[in-house]
Write an enzyme that holds these catalytic residues in place. Structure first.
Site, PDB file in Angstrom:
ATOM      1  N   HIS A 158      25.397 -46.767  36.304  1.00 46.78           N
ATOM      2  CA  HIS A 158      25.825 -47.959  37.051  1.00 46.78           C
ATOM      3  C   HIS A 158      26.808 -47.534  38.136  1.00 46.78           C
ATOM      4  CE1 HIS A 158      28.971 -47.435  34.083  1.00 46.78           C
ATOM      5  NE2 HIS A 158      29.711 -48.400  34.600  1.00 46.78           N
ATOM      6  N   ASP A 190      28.072 -47.402  30.115  1.00 50.97           N
ATOM      7  CA  ASP A 190      28.918 -48.521  29.712  1.00 50.97           C
ATOM      8  C   ASP A 190      28.008 -49.696  29.335  1.00 50.97           C
ATOM      9  OD1 ASP A 190      30.732 -46.752  30.649  1.00 50.97           O
ATOM     10  OD2 ASP A 190      31.669 -48.086  32.109  1.00 50.97           O
ATOM     11  N   HIS A 197      33.166 -42.065  26.618  1.00 50.36           N
ATOM     12  CA  HIS A 197      33.916 -43.113  27.331  1.00 50.36           C
ATOM     13  C   HIS A 197      35.081 -43.546  26.434  1.00 50.36           C
ATOM     14  CE1 HIS A 197      34.321 -46.646  30.097  1.00 50.36           C
ATOM     15  NE2 HIS A 197      33.681 -45.866  30.955  1.00 50.36           N
ATOM     16  N   ASP A 215      34.458 -45.111  38.203  1.00 49.17           N
ATOM     17  CA  ASP A 215      34.687 -44.003  37.265  1.00 49.17           C
ATOM     18  C   ASP A 215      33.410 -43.236  36.931  1.00 49.17           C
ATOM     19  OD1 ASP A 215      34.032 -46.440  35.871  1.00 49.17           O
ATOM     20  OD2 ASP A 215      34.623 -45.520  33.975  1.00 49.17           O
ATOM     21  N   HIS A 216      32.263 -43.709  37.469  1.00 47.84           N
ATOM     22  CA  HIS A 216      30.995 -43.018  37.227  1.00 47.84           C
ATOM     23  C   HIS A 216      30.390 -42.430  38.505  1.00 47.84           C
ATOM     24  CE1 HIS A 216      30.463 -44.559  33.032  1.00 47.84           C
ATOM     25  NE2 HIS A 216      31.417 -45.329  33.495  1.00 47.84           N
TER      26      HIS A 216
HETATM   27 ZN   LIG Z   1      33.077 -46.586  32.852  1.00 49.44          ZN
HETATM   28 ZN   LIG Z   2      31.521 -49.543  33.934  1.00 50.11          ZN
END
Ligand SMILES: [Zn+2]
Ligand SMILES: [Zn+2]
Length: 324
Positions: free
Chosen positions: A61, A211, A269, A65-66
């Site tokens: 996604h 996530d 995560h 943070d990704h």
């Molecule tokens: Zn994340």
């Molecule tokens: Zn996320």
């Protein structure tokens, strides 16, 4: 064999011990960078994997943070590594964000690096060299979040001793038999594939969920996987926050693993709010074969009964052996 190496395992912001989300999934000569949080390129170097053959990125996604690490990675690839091609698969919204990020990094400058952005839809999007990858929808904050199912082709091993007993010459006849075709030898005998092929060995199956705000709807996709990788940002004691921010608790992740009948569970995560042992303590009573992963942890899944290895599914691979 499918291998997977965790490059970053922290939730939302990095910690001293953990970088932001990223991992490498490998099958034969193919490599897939799954997510690319800030600092990923240095983690790739630290892991010993290097940048070789790294031309495919899959994004679960578009949260920062990704994806933020793509800026640094692309800058290095374009300016210092003289790479020619990078392909990024993601949902439409994530790709829009990646496009913005890359515009900042490259500023429309002329670079040799050709970057292809491919929009994911649910379904199979990769079928090459004995590996299939299916994208499946995951519910998290924002549209177009995906999980990935990596499936190795099942195959029947070639029985060399049986072939020798039948006097089968080395050469193209053996290849045809492996492909399931009968061959007629010079002396007139016909050899059937069943004469020289062993029983079907199922390929490995790795399910990857980034996530996620709920486990609803995921069971069918991850069912009976040899390994399930999934987030566990919260503990049940803060289930209300997990719900509010669209994340899972460790017990929800373990419940999915149990209900879907997977063989092993890898939780990532990980929030700085808890220690890894707290996360494990919540998940393990529900699903025993659980690992709370750390940065640079390296695992491999090998076909059960495959003659080339004795490593059971999900066993942590000795790092030295695999870094070549
Ligand atoms: Zn994340
Ligand atoms: Zn996320």
């Amino acid at each position: 064999m499918i291998e997977f190496v965790f490059l970053g395992t922290s939730a939302s912001a990095p910690s001293v011990e953990r970088g932001l989300s990223a991992a490498m999934v490998m099958h034969e000569d193919q490599r897939f960078l799954v997510d690319c949080g800030e600092g990923t390129q240095r983690q790739i170097l630290k892991s010993g994997l290097g940048f070789k053959r790294l031309d495919t990125v899959l994004l679960t996604h578009g949260h920062l943070d990704h994806i933020l690490g793509l800026g640094g990675l692309v800058s290095t690839f374009a300016r210092w590594e003289a790479r020619s091609y990078l392909c990024i698969y993601a949902g439409a919204w994530a790709l829009e964000r990646v496009r913005d990020l890359l515009n900042v990094v490259l500023r429309g400058g002329e670079v040799q690096l050709k970057i292809e952005l491919k929009e994911l839809q649910p379904g199979v999007f990769w079928r090459r060299h004995g590996l299939t990858i299916t994208a499946f929808p995951v519910s998290h904050r924002g549209p177009g979040c995906f999980g990935f199912l990596f499936e190795e082709e099942s195959r029947r091993p070639f029985l060399v001793e049986a072939a020798e007993r039948l006097g089968l010459p080395a050469g193209p006849e053996r290849k045809l038999l492996v492909q399931g075709k009968a061959v007629t030898l010079a002396d007139g005998r016909t050899i059937q594939p069943d004469h020289v092929l062993g029983p079907l060995i199922p390929g490995m199956k790795l399910a990857w969920v980034g996530d996620a705000g709920t486990i609803e709807g995921l069971h069918g996709y991850v069912a009976a996987a040899d390994a399930l990788v999934i987030e566990a940002t919260y503990l049940d004691v803060e289930a209300d926050m997990a719900l509010r921010f669209g994340h899972l608790t460790a017990s929800q992740a373990a419940t999915l693993a149990y209900e879907a009948g997977v063989k092993s569970l890898y939780l990532t995560h990980i929030s700085r709010r808890y220690s890894p042992s707290q996360v494990l303590a919540e998940a393990q009573p529900i699903f025993a074969n659980t690992v709370v992963v750390r940065d640079l942890d390296w695992f491999r899944l090998t076909r059960a009964g495959a003659p080339e290895t004795e490593c059971p599914a999900g066993e942590k691979a000795p790092r030295e052996e695999l870094q070549a």
